[in-house]
Design a protein around this motif. Structure first.
Motif, PDB file in Angstrom:
ATOM      1  N   ASP A   1     -29.220  15.020  88.963  1.00 44.70           N
ATOM      2  CA  ASP A   1     -28.290  14.093  88.527  1.00 44.70           C
ATOM      3  C   ASP A   1     -26.961  14.016  89.583  1.00 44.70           C
ATOM      4  O   ASP A   1     -26.061  13.435  88.981  1.00 44.70           O
ATOM      5  CB  ASP A   1     -27.624  14.484  87.046  1.00 44.70           C
ATOM      6  CG  ASP A   1     -28.881  14.490  86.164  1.00 44.70           C
ATOM      7  OD1 ASP A   1     -29.801  13.542  86.231  1.00 44.70           O
ATOM      8  OD2 ASP A   1     -28.913  15.363  85.353  1.00 44.70           O
ATOM      9  N   SER A   2     -27.081  14.474  90.713  1.00 42.36           N
ATOM     10  CA  SER A   2     -26.056  14.344  91.842  1.00 42.36           C
ATOM     11  C   SER A   2     -25.399  13.136  91.830  1.00 42.36           C
ATOM     12  O   SER A   2     -24.436  12.953  92.740  1.00 42.36           O
ATOM     13  CB  SER A   2     -26.364  14.886  92.939  1.00 42.36           C
ATOM     14  OG  SER A   2     -27.451  14.168  93.477  1.00 42.36           O
ATOM     15  N   LYS A   3     -26.160  11.900  91.569  1.00 41.53           N
ATOM     16  CA  LYS A   3     -25.478  10.601  91.603  1.00 41.53           C
ATOM     17  C   LYS A   3     -24.206  10.477  90.914  1.00 41.53           C
ATOM     18  O   LYS A   3     -23.484   9.603  91.038  1.00 41.53           O
ATOM     19  CB  LYS A   3     -26.429   9.474  91.415  1.00 41.53           C
ATOM     20  CG  LYS A   3     -26.952   9.347  89.749  1.00 41.53           C
ATOM     21  CD  LYS A   3     -27.952   8.422  89.439  1.00 41.53           C
ATOM     22  CE  LYS A   3     -28.398   8.285  88.102  1.00 41.53           C
ATOM     23  NZ  LYS A   3     -29.431   7.313  87.908  1.00 41.53           N
ATOM     24  N   TYR A   4     -24.108  11.401  89.982  1.00 45.70           N
ATOM     25  CA  TYR A   4     -22.875  11.172  89.116  1.00 45.70           C
ATOM     26  C   TYR A   4     -21.684  12.382  89.548  1.00 45.70           C
ATOM     27  O   TYR A   4     -20.681  11.997  89.001  1.00 45.70           O
ATOM     28  CB  TYR A   4     -23.234  11.815  87.760  1.00 45.70           C
ATOM     29  CG  TYR A   4     -24.249  10.903  86.953  1.00 45.70           C
ATOM     30  CD1 TYR A   4     -23.944   9.622  86.456  1.00 45.70           C
ATOM     31  CD2 TYR A   4     -25.505  11.530  86.839  1.00 45.70           C
ATOM     32  CE1 TYR A   4     -24.760   8.822  85.806  1.00 45.70           C
ATOM     33  CE2 TYR A   4     -26.493  10.633  86.008  1.00 45.70           C
ATOM     34  CZ  TYR A   4     -26.140   9.485  85.738  1.00 45.70           C
ATOM     35  OH  TYR A   4     -27.119   8.550  85.102  1.00 45.70           O
ATOM     36  N   ASN A   5     -21.887  12.988  91.024  1.00 50.07           N
ATOM     37  CA  ASN A   5     -21.087  13.619  91.114  1.00 50.07           C
ATOM     38  C   ASN A   5     -19.831  13.093  91.730  1.00 50.07           C
ATOM     39  O   ASN A   5     -19.815  11.781  92.198  1.00 50.07           O
ATOM     40  CB  ASN A   5     -21.596  14.473  92.522  1.00 50.07           C
ATOM     41  CG  ASN A   5     -20.684  15.499  93.054  1.00 50.07           C
ATOM     42  OD1 ASN A   5     -20.180  16.577  92.152  1.00 50.07           O
ATOM     43  ND2 ASN A   5     -20.581  15.682  94.375  1.00 50.07           N
ATOM     44  N   ASN A   6     -18.741  13.787  91.428  1.00 47.74           N
ATOM     45  CA  ASN A   6     -17.576  13.111  91.534  1.00 47.74           C
ATOM     46  C   ASN A   6     -16.949  11.818  90.737  1.00 47.74           C
ATOM     47  O   ASN A   6     -15.849  11.423  90.685  1.00 47.74           O
ATOM     48  CB  ASN A   6     -17.166  12.436  93.145  1.00 47.74           C
ATOM     49  CG  ASN A   6     -17.054  13.625  94.089  1.00 47.74           C
ATOM     50  OD1 ASN A   6     -16.417  14.924  93.726  1.00 47.74           O
ATOM     51  ND2 ASN A   6     -17.687  13.894  95.156  1.00 47.74           N
ATOM     52  N   MET A   7     -17.704  11.671  89.876  1.00 50.05           N
ATOM     53  CA  MET A   7     -17.330  10.454  88.815  1.00 50.05           C
ATOM     54  C   MET A   7     -16.367  10.978  87.875  1.00 50.05           C
ATOM     55  O   MET A   7     -16.200  11.923  87.374  1.00 50.05           O
ATOM     56  CB  MET A   7     -18.665  10.116  88.062  1.00 50.05           C
ATOM     57  CG  MET A   7     -18.461   8.772  87.499  1.00 50.05           C
ATOM     58  SD  MET A   7     -20.137   8.274  86.515  1.00 50.05           S
ATOM     59  CE  MET A   7     -21.029   7.835  87.909  1.00 50.05           C
ATOM     60  N   ILE A   8     -15.253   9.953  87.510  1.00 53.45           N
ATOM     61  CA  ILE A   8     -14.152  10.329  86.539  1.00 53.45           C
ATOM     62  C   ILE A   8     -14.580   9.788  85.368  1.00 53.45           C
ATOM     63  O   ILE A   8     -14.827   8.573  85.412  1.00 53.45           O
ATOM     64  CB  ILE A   8     -12.767   9.563  87.049  1.00 53.45           C
ATOM     65  CG1 ILE A   8     -12.523  10.019  88.607  1.00 53.45           C
ATOM     66  CG2 ILE A   8     -11.722   9.936  86.018  1.00 53.45           C
ATOM     67  CD1 ILE A   8     -12.518  11.431  88.983  1.00 53.45           C
TER      68      ILE A   8
ATOM     69  N   ILE B   1     -16.884  14.828  87.216  1.00 58.55           N
ATOM     70  CA  ILE B   1     -18.274  15.456  87.368  1.00 58.55           C
ATOM     71  C   ILE B   1     -18.122  16.228  88.772  1.00 58.55           C
ATOM     72  O   ILE B   1     -18.105  15.948  89.739  1.00 58.55           O
ATOM     73  CB  ILE B   1     -19.416  14.605  87.224  1.00 58.55           C
ATOM     74  CG1 ILE B   1     -19.239  14.119  85.728  1.00 58.55           C
ATOM     75  CG2 ILE B   1     -20.823  15.417  87.256  1.00 58.55           C
ATOM     76  CD1 ILE B   1     -20.269  12.737  85.558  1.00 58.55           C
ATOM     77  N   TYR B   2     -18.562  17.472  88.715  1.00 55.13           N
ATOM     78  CA  TYR B   2     -18.754  18.341  89.669  1.00 55.13           C
ATOM     79  C   TYR B   2     -20.199  18.934  89.929  1.00 55.13           C
ATOM     80  O   TYR B   2     -20.192  19.958  89.349  1.00 55.13           O
ATOM     81  CB  TYR B   2     -17.696  19.231  90.145  1.00 55.13           C
ATOM     82  CG  TYR B   2     -17.566  19.905  91.540  1.00 55.13           C
ATOM     83  CD1 TYR B   2     -17.092  19.078  92.676  1.00 55.13           C
ATOM     84  CD2 TYR B   2     -18.014  21.047  91.628  1.00 55.13           C
ATOM     85  CE1 TYR B   2     -16.995  19.388  93.841  1.00 55.13           C
ATOM     86  CE2 TYR B   2     -17.925  21.824  92.974  1.00 55.13           C
ATOM     87  CZ  TYR B   2     -17.254  21.013  93.914  1.00 55.13           C
ATOM     88  OH  TYR B   2     -17.215  21.525  95.106  1.00 55.13           O
ATOM     89  N   ILE B   3     -20.986  18.531  90.552  1.00 55.28           N
ATOM     90  CA  ILE B   3     -22.403  19.215  90.409  1.00 55.28           C
ATOM     91  C   ILE B   3     -22.943  19.197  92.056  1.00 55.28           C
ATOM     92  O   ILE B   3     -22.442  18.410  92.842  1.00 55.28           O
ATOM     93  CB  ILE B   3     -23.712  18.565  89.642  1.00 55.28           C
ATOM     94  CG1 ILE B   3     -23.504  16.838  89.598  1.00 55.28           C
ATOM     95  CG2 ILE B   3     -22.896  18.712  88.166  1.00 55.28           C
ATOM     96  CD1 ILE B   3     -24.681  16.119  88.638  1.00 55.28           C
TER      97      ILE B   3
ATOM     98  N   PRO C   1     -25.947   7.798  80.665  1.00 59.06           N
ATOM     99  CA  PRO C   1     -26.926   7.966  79.757  1.00 59.06           C
ATOM    100  C   PRO C   1     -27.596   9.566  79.343  1.00 59.06           C
ATOM    101  O   PRO C   1     -28.360   9.646  78.702  1.00 59.06           O
ATOM    102  CB  PRO C   1     -28.118   7.344  80.619  1.00 59.06           C
ATOM    103  CG  PRO C   1     -27.643   7.549  82.049  1.00 59.06           C
ATOM    104  CD  PRO C   1     -26.078   7.410  81.904  1.00 59.06           C
ATOM    105  N   ILE C   2     -26.691  10.324  80.139  1.00 64.94           N
ATOM    106  CA  ILE C   2     -26.990  12.032  79.732  1.00 64.94           C
ATOM    107  C   ILE C   2     -25.690  12.537  79.476  1.00 64.94           C
ATOM    108  O   ILE C   2     -24.567  12.147  79.643  1.00 64.94           O
ATOM    109  CB  ILE C   2     -27.844  12.510  81.186  1.00 64.94           C
ATOM    110  CG1 ILE C   2     -26.750  12.655  82.349  1.00 64.94           C
ATOM    111  CG2 ILE C   2     -28.935  11.864  81.346  1.00 64.94           C
ATOM    112  CD1 ILE C   2     -27.299  13.247  83.465  1.00 64.94           C
ATOM    113  N   SER C   3     -26.096  13.935  78.888  1.00 67.17           N
ATOM    114  CA  SER C   3     -24.849  14.649  78.382  1.00 67.17           C
ATOM    115  C   SER C   3     -24.787  15.793  79.740  1.00 67.17           C
ATOM    116  O   SER C   3     -25.700  15.869  80.559  1.00 67.17           O
ATOM    117  CB  SER C   3     -24.882  15.143  77.398  1.00 67.17           C
ATOM    118  OG  SER C   3     -26.195  16.064  77.353  1.00 67.17           O
ATOM    119  N   PHE C   4     -23.548  16.320  79.806  1.00 62.94           N
ATOM    120  CA  PHE C   4     -23.323  17.274  80.803  1.00 62.94           C
ATOM    121  C   PHE C   4     -22.589  18.769  80.191  1.00 62.94           C
ATOM    122  O   PHE C   4     -21.967  18.432  79.238  1.00 62.94           O
ATOM    123  CB  PHE C   4     -22.018  16.567  81.897  1.00 62.94           C
ATOM    124  CG  PHE C   4     -22.804  15.767  82.898  1.00 62.94           C
ATOM    125  CD1 PHE C   4     -23.200  15.840  83.975  1.00 62.94           C
ATOM    126  CD2 PHE C   4     -22.779  14.575  82.428  1.00 62.94           C
ATOM    127  CE1 PHE C   4     -23.852  15.099  84.939  1.00 62.94           C
ATOM    128  CE2 PHE C   4     -23.467  13.261  83.205  1.00 62.94           C
ATOM    129  CZ  PHE C   4     -23.858  13.823  84.346  1.00 62.94           C
TER     130      PHE C   4
END
Length: 86
Positions: free
Chosen positions: A28-35, A20-22, A71-74
């Motif tokens: 939803d930036s807490k998901y940034n860099n998550m694989i 994830i790259y936002i 819990p969310i889609s991207f």
């Protein structure tokens, strides 16, 4: 200048690994860099409106580290290919 990762030119498939790259300003930036692993792929007509085919794709993801569904889609634009040979 910093290299900014770009989304794949083709839609991702179930089972593919993505990162994830936002932006930090995104709610939803807490998901940034998550694989993650792609669990489901959805399409809509956004690509018709924007004239970019990949804009029609959104994804349900599994956090590889925690083994939990997010819990969310991207949207396609929020994901970059993950190369686990790095």
């Amino acid at each position: 200048m910093e290299d900014i990762p770009q989304p794949a030119s083709e839609p991702y498939s179930v089972g593919e690994k993505v990162q994830i790259y936002i932006e930090s300003a995104d709610p939803d930036s807490k998901y940034n860099n998550m694989i993650c692993e792609v669990l489901e792929v959805f399409t809509d007509d956004l690509g018709t409106e924007t004239k970019r085919n990949t804009d029609s794709y959104s994804y349900i993801l599994l956090n590889i580290e925690s083994d939990e569904d997010l819990p969310i889609s991207f949207r396609h634009r929020d994901l970059v290919p993950f190369d686990d040979s790095q």
